[in-house]
Design a protein around this motif. Structure first.
Motif, PDB file in Angstrom:
ATOM      1  N   VAL A 152       0.919  -1.259  -0.175  1.00 29.50           N
ATOM      2  CA  VAL A 152      -0.089  -0.140   0.024  1.00 29.50           C
ATOM      3  C   VAL A 152       0.792   1.150   0.127  1.00 29.50           C
ATOM      4  O   VAL A 152       0.339   2.479   0.231  1.00 29.50           O
ATOM      5  CB  VAL A 152      -0.962   0.134   1.104  1.00 29.50           C
ATOM      6  CG1 VAL A 152      -1.891  -1.020   1.241  1.00 29.50           C
ATOM      7  CG2 VAL A 152      -0.224  -0.171   2.547  1.00 29.50           C
ATOM      8  N   GLY A 153       2.357   1.239   0.109  1.00 27.65           N
ATOM      9  CA  GLY A 153       2.995   2.267   0.133  1.00 27.65           C
ATOM     10  C   GLY A 153       3.689   2.842   1.340  1.00 27.65           C
ATOM     11  O   GLY A 153       3.169   2.305   2.490  1.00 27.65           O
ATOM     12  N   PRO A 154       4.852   3.396   1.320  1.00 26.23           N
ATOM     13  CA  PRO A 154       5.776   3.630   2.558  1.00 26.23           C
ATOM     14  C   PRO A 154       5.057   4.675   3.427  1.00 26.23           C
ATOM     15  O   PRO A 154       5.519   4.643   4.617  1.00 26.23           O
ATOM     16  CB  PRO A 154       6.972   3.921   1.808  1.00 26.23           C
ATOM     17  CG  PRO A 154       6.557   4.528   0.678  1.00 26.23           C
ATOM     18  CD  PRO A 154       5.631   3.772   0.268  1.00 26.23           C
ATOM     19  N   THR A 155       4.402   5.334   2.935  1.00 26.29           N
ATOM     20  CA  THR A 155       3.719   6.572   3.811  1.00 26.29           C
ATOM     21  C   THR A 155       2.193   6.410   4.508  1.00 26.29           C
ATOM     22  O   THR A 155       2.060   6.999   5.172  1.00 26.29           O
ATOM     23  CB  THR A 155       3.399   7.734   2.834  1.00 26.29           C
ATOM     24  OG1 THR A 155       2.647   7.641   1.900  1.00 26.29           O
ATOM     25  CG2 THR A 155       4.867   8.279   2.262  1.00 26.29           C
ATOM     26  N   ALA A 156       1.796   5.309   4.169  1.00 28.87           N
ATOM     27  CA  ALA A 156       0.474   4.964   4.825  1.00 28.87           C
ATOM     28  C   ALA A 156       0.627   4.386   6.182  1.00 28.87           C
ATOM     29  O   ALA A 156       1.701   3.404   6.534  1.00 28.87           O
ATOM     30  CB  ALA A 156      -0.353   3.818   3.869  1.00 28.87           C
ATOM     31  N   SER A 157      -0.118   4.436   6.966  1.00 23.13           N
ATOM     32  CA  SER A 157      -0.015   3.971   8.310  1.00 23.13           C
ATOM     33  C   SER A 157      -1.550   3.115   8.706  1.00 23.13           C
ATOM     34  O   SER A 157      -1.578   2.406   9.533  1.00 23.13           O
ATOM     35  CB  SER A 157      -0.099   5.234   9.302  1.00 23.13           C
ATOM     36  OG  SER A 157      -1.399   5.849   9.331  1.00 23.13           O
ATOM     37  N   ARG A 158      -2.661   3.478   7.872  1.00 24.76           N
ATOM     38  CA  ARG A 158      -3.726   2.691   8.130  1.00 24.76           C
ATOM     39  C   ARG A 158      -4.510   2.665   6.717  1.00 24.76           C
ATOM     40  O   ARG A 158      -4.461   3.677   6.159  1.00 24.76           O
ATOM     41  CB  ARG A 158      -4.797   3.089   9.147  1.00 24.76           C
ATOM     42  CG  ARG A 158      -5.681   2.442   9.746  1.00 24.76           C
ATOM     43  CD  ARG A 158      -6.192   2.894  10.940  1.00 24.76           C
ATOM     44  NE  ARG A 158      -7.221   1.898  11.894  1.00 24.76           N
ATOM     45  CZ  ARG A 158      -6.506   1.066  12.456  1.00 24.76           C
ATOM     46  NH1 ARG A 158      -5.234   0.779  12.312  1.00 24.76           N
ATOM     47  NH2 ARG A 158      -7.570   0.166  13.077  1.00 24.76           N
ATOM     48  N   VAL A 159      -5.070   1.650   6.447  1.00 28.29           N
ATOM     49  CA  VAL A 159      -6.138   1.658   5.130  1.00 28.29           C
ATOM     50  C   VAL A 159      -7.628   1.262   5.563  1.00 28.29           C
ATOM     51  O   VAL A 159      -7.815   0.438   6.731  1.00 28.29           O
ATOM     52  CB  VAL A 159      -5.693   0.472   4.074  1.00 28.29           C
ATOM     53  CG1 VAL A 159      -4.329   0.937   3.681  1.00 28.29           C
ATOM     54  CG2 VAL A 159      -5.827  -0.928   4.787  1.00 28.29           C
ATOM     55  N   SER A 160      -8.505   1.621   4.865  1.00 26.20           N
ATOM     56  CA  SER A 160      -9.942   1.306   4.999  1.00 26.20           C
ATOM     57  C   SER A 160      -9.960   0.076   4.178  1.00 26.20           C
ATOM     58  O   SER A 160      -9.475  -0.253   3.132  1.00 26.20           O
ATOM     59  CB  SER A 160     -10.978   2.404   4.424  1.00 26.20           C
ATOM     60  OG  SER A 160     -10.618   2.654   3.108  1.00 26.20           O
ATOM     61  N   VAL A 161     -10.946  -1.024   4.772  1.00 20.37           N
ATOM     62  CA  VAL A 161     -11.239  -2.109   4.119  1.00 20.37           C
ATOM     63  C   VAL A 161     -12.820  -2.318   3.682  1.00 20.37           C
ATOM     64  O   VAL A 161     -13.544  -2.602   4.772  1.00 20.37           O
ATOM     65  CB  VAL A 161     -10.686  -3.248   4.766  1.00 20.37           C
ATOM     66  CG1 VAL A 161     -10.897  -4.740   3.995  1.00 20.37           C
ATOM     67  CG2 VAL A 161      -9.124  -3.159   5.098  1.00 20.37           C
ATOM     68  N   HIS A 162     -13.061  -2.194   2.564  1.00 19.74           N
ATOM     69  CA  HIS A 162     -14.786  -2.289   2.224  1.00 19.74           C
ATOM     70  C   HIS A 162     -14.855  -3.622   1.598  1.00 19.74           C
ATOM     71  O   HIS A 162     -14.375  -3.779   0.602  1.00 19.74           O
ATOM     72  CB  HIS A 162     -15.324  -1.002   1.346  1.00 19.74           C
ATOM     73  CG  HIS A 162     -16.685  -1.195   1.155  1.00 19.74           C
ATOM     74  ND1 HIS A 162     -17.454  -0.712   1.959  1.00 19.74           N
ATOM     75  CD2 HIS A 162     -17.357  -1.308   0.019  1.00 19.74           C
ATOM     76  CE1 HIS A 162     -18.857  -1.277   1.550  1.00 19.74           C
ATOM     77  NE2 HIS A 162     -18.532  -1.127   0.245  1.00 19.74           N
ATOM     78  N   ARG A 163     -15.813  -4.386   1.939  1.00 18.76           N
ATOM     79  CA  ARG A 163     -16.069  -5.656   1.570  1.00 18.76           C
ATOM     80  C   ARG A 163     -17.365  -5.929   1.240  1.00 18.76           C
ATOM     81  O   ARG A 163     -18.384  -5.578   2.079  1.00 18.76           O
ATOM     82  CB  ARG A 163     -15.553  -6.932   2.709  1.00 18.76           C
ATOM     83  CG  ARG A 163     -15.746  -8.207   2.098  1.00 18.76           C
ATOM     84  CD  ARG A 163     -15.221  -9.303   3.294  1.00 18.76           C
ATOM     85  NE  ARG A 163     -15.257 -10.660   2.821  1.00 18.76           N
ATOM     86  CZ  ARG A 163     -14.940 -11.693   3.406  1.00 18.76           C
ATOM     87  NH1 ARG A 163     -14.360 -11.499   4.519  1.00 18.76           N
ATOM     88  NH2 ARG A 163     -15.267 -12.844   2.906  1.00 18.76           N
ATOM     89  N   SER A 164     -17.720  -6.448   0.030  1.00 18.08           N
ATOM     90  CA  SER A 164     -18.991  -6.902  -0.248  1.00 18.08           C
ATOM     91  C   SER A 164     -19.089  -8.391  -0.716  1.00 18.08           C
ATOM     92  O   SER A 164     -18.040  -8.918  -1.519  1.00 18.08           O
ATOM     93  CB  SER A 164     -19.194  -6.215  -1.900  1.00 18.08           C
ATOM     94  OG  SER A 164     -19.084  -4.923  -1.540  1.00 18.08           O
TER      95      SER A 164
END
Length: 511
Positions: free
Chosen positions: A406-418
């Protein structure tokens, strides 16, 4: 459990051959409101580029109108219904993939028909008149829509001539004659118009080399190859329905690849290849079409089919379809990815999920496809692998673990699941629980529409060293879409969700 580290750099580009074309019932049905409403829904959530169906030249479209009255004899060509159909399709952003058939009764050499609506499947009694019919149709389309537009419409000659049901005697010689006359008529309107065939069904390997030899020896134009692919075995009929054995979904990919293998070294090698019909069953009354299995079986085909052919057309986008007569129940095993009243089936969601995938492929496996789209958004399509009728039953659970970049600057991601499976996003299951009502009440229809929606959830995950670990637990016959975006957290420092209910440290609140 599948456990894989997904590479950071793309391995290729995801082909969208899966939405180049989609099938429909006979063209007269395109005059109906429910056809138009279903196509509008498919276009809004998926976005197909072409649509193909039978019966363009059958009597109920009113194109070929011979007359002999008051001393006047001739043929009038009527396009009022054709215009309504094509105008409506183009208004929804979808172009015709013209299938030339079946034979108008006033031009037919015999009386053999197919389907409840009696499409005539005999050769023309006069090939010169057939050529005139083709030219009038194509010239009218050019006059109405413009040459640049119609050049984008593939023109396919007939449907499954290798089967006696669709072409009297399944005569290769007679079909090759039809193809030659038709191709010449099309090219006489404009040499850049696309014409192709032979639109054969699975198992027609013995047609490819003779077709290649014929068009080569006689210098007949062929701009593309067309054929069909299905995995179902012989029909086991019951009243208003059919059961069939099923081969593994990999068989579809093998069928996609077969013509290119057979034609290697011939004049036809390398031509665009269009699978103008594909599905599990070739029957319009097999309940497998309504199930979650259908979606899980076709997920790997959509993920990989574009590597083998230029298009593969799901048969069909909706259940407005009458080959075996007018359907007697809400769910009846119809070909459509949409049921009656635009109720979504699990396979519709598979296509809608694919429409949300990114362009760059990071990884493909036996149970997943990972892509990256605009802005770095990651998408994961995952499915439970399924076998055919001779394989052991699928288990109740299937798991995979992916470590995603997800890249070196990210600390958190949102996860949307269907999610869609035997229970979620499955109107067919709900319909069975309702007692299989043939004509659902408005209340029952509301229940089915609600049951047809995928289960959706959103959470977030931490990023470590530029990667996030995603664990996916799949239920039986599940297809799931996971959409991952880097979080740009704008939460003010004074907010504390744990205090919303006035209970300090309440574990029921917070991220």
């Amino acid at each position: 459990m599948t456990s894989l580290v997904v590479p950071s750099e793309p391995t290729g580009v995801l082909s969208d051959a899966w939405r180049t074309c989609v099938g429909t019932g006979r063209l007269n049905l395109a005059l109906r409101r429910d056809h138009h409403e279903s196509l509008a829904l498919a276009q809004s959530e998926i976005g197909f580029r072409h649509v193909r169906g039978h019966g363009l030249l059958s009597d109920d479209m009113g194109v070929h109108r011979p007359y002999d009255a008051a001393g006047h004899t001739g043929t009038r060509y009527g396009f009022s219904y054709v215009d309504q159909v094509f105008d409506a399709w183009l208004s929804l952003g979808i172009r015709p993939f013209l299938e030339l058939g079946f034979m108008p009764s006033g031009l037919a050499s015999g009386s053999q028909t197919v389907f409840w609506w009696q499409g005539n499947v005999t050769p023309p009694r006069d090939y010169r008149e057939w050529a005139d019919l083709v030219q009038h149709l194509v010239r009218h389309a050019v006059d109405r829509y413009g040459l640049d537009e119609v050049r984008r419409w593939p023109i396919e000659v007939w449907n499954e001539p290798n089967l006696t049901q669709f072409w009297q005697g399944a005569s290769q010689e007679e079909y090759f004659r039809l193809y030659e006359v038709t191709a010449a008529a099309v090219k006489d309107v404009d040499p850049a118009l696309q014409v192709g065939g032979p639109a054969v069904s699975p198992g027609a390997d013995d047609w490819w080399q003779p077709f290649a030899d014929f068009v080569t020896d006689r210098d007949v134009p062929v701009d593309f190859l067309s054929f069909h692919a299905y995995t179902a075995g012989p029909a086991q009929h019951v009243p208003f329905g059919t059961y069939q054995s099923l081969r593994p979904p990999e068989v579809l990919l093998e069928q996609f690849a077969r013509p290119a293998q057979l034609l290697a070294g011939s004049r036809l090698a390398g031509l665009p290849a269009h699978v103008t019909e594909f599905s599990t069953s070739y029957r319009p009354d097999n309940p497998v079409h309504d199930t979650a299995y259908q979606a899980a079986a076709l997920a790997p085909v959509l993920a990989r089919g574009g590597d083998l052919v230029d298009s593969f057309s799901y048969w069909t986008f909706c259940d407005v379809f009458e080959e075996e007569g007018v359907p007697t129940t809400m769910f009846h095993g119809g070909f459509g990815m949409l049921g009656h009243r635009q109720v979504r089936k699990p396979v519709f969601h598979l296509y809608a999920f694919m429409a949300r995938m990114g362009r760059d492929v990071l990884q493909r496996g036996a149970d997943h496809l990972v892509t990256r789209g605009a802005g770095g958004r990651l998408t994961v399509l995952a499915w439970q692998p399924v076998g055919g009728s001779e394989a052991p039953p699928e288990t109740d659970r299937h798991a995979l673990r992916l470590t995603l970049p997800v890249g070196p600057t990210a600390s958190r991601v949102s996860v949307h699941r269907s999610r869609v499976d035997e229970q979620r996003g499955n109107a067919f299951t709900a319909w069975r629980h309702l007692g299989r009502p043939a004509s659902p009440t408005s209340r029952q229809l509301a229940v089915l529409e609600e049951a047809a929606q995928p289960e959706r959830s959103t959470t977030s995950l931490p990023v470590a060293d530029g990667r996030v670990e995603l664990r996916i637990e799949l239920e039986r016959h599940e297809v799931t879409l996971v959409e991952i975006d880097v979080v740009d957290d704008e939460t003010p420092p004074w907010l504390d969700d744990a205090r919303i209910l006035g209970r300090a440290g309440d574990p029921g609140q917070g991220a």
